[in-house]
Design a protein around this motif. Sequence first.
Motif: not given
Length: 199
Positions: A169-182, A184-189
């Motif tokens: 469950g925590t790994l899934g949360a980490i993946l979601f956070v990584i997606y959000m971070y990447l 935002s930094h690639k200027k994608k919605k």
Amino acid sequence: MLWSKGIIYSIRFIFIVNTIYLVFNLQFLLVGLLIGSLLLTFIPEIFTKISNVKITMTGRVVYTVFIFGTQWLGTYLRLYDSLIWWDIMLHFSSGILLGYVGLLILLWIDKEGVVEKNIRFRVIILFSFLVSVSGAVFWEIMEFLADTIFGSNTQLGSLQDTMEDMVFGTLGAILFVIYMYLASHKKKKTVLERLIEIN
């Protein structure tokens, strides 16, 4: 949009038809499971009515499919028993789904959009992550209470099963956070920006 609603209504239809079948076969314990599962599919609509926060159709479909996977496929058809990876996959998926729920809660409690307007992206990501991990822990507490009070065996009497569930469950949360971070930094919605658009 049409196919999304079709998926949701099809899953609800399966729950209803299966419940009727079980009533005629006097399997009332499973009837309770399927009625409860059917009611769970309405939580996105209930949440929107209470909070005035709209949920994307994709979010609603993913949530409904998740309920279908855990309750009908996993419990009713016993895929938890026949596929050793089924439980792990769903706990991993729940980490991602609960990260999304964290964003919905943030939109609900931050009506003025202070966090989003000031682009406190770290706060948003941290909040989403903490909601997701807390959800994983809360779920394991509920499983423990069910096993203790009702004599079920959701945790398989095993600390390893409990810890595996929380880790994935925590790994899934980490993946979601990584997606959000990447994103935002690639200027994608991001998912958050789509939610803000429809609200």
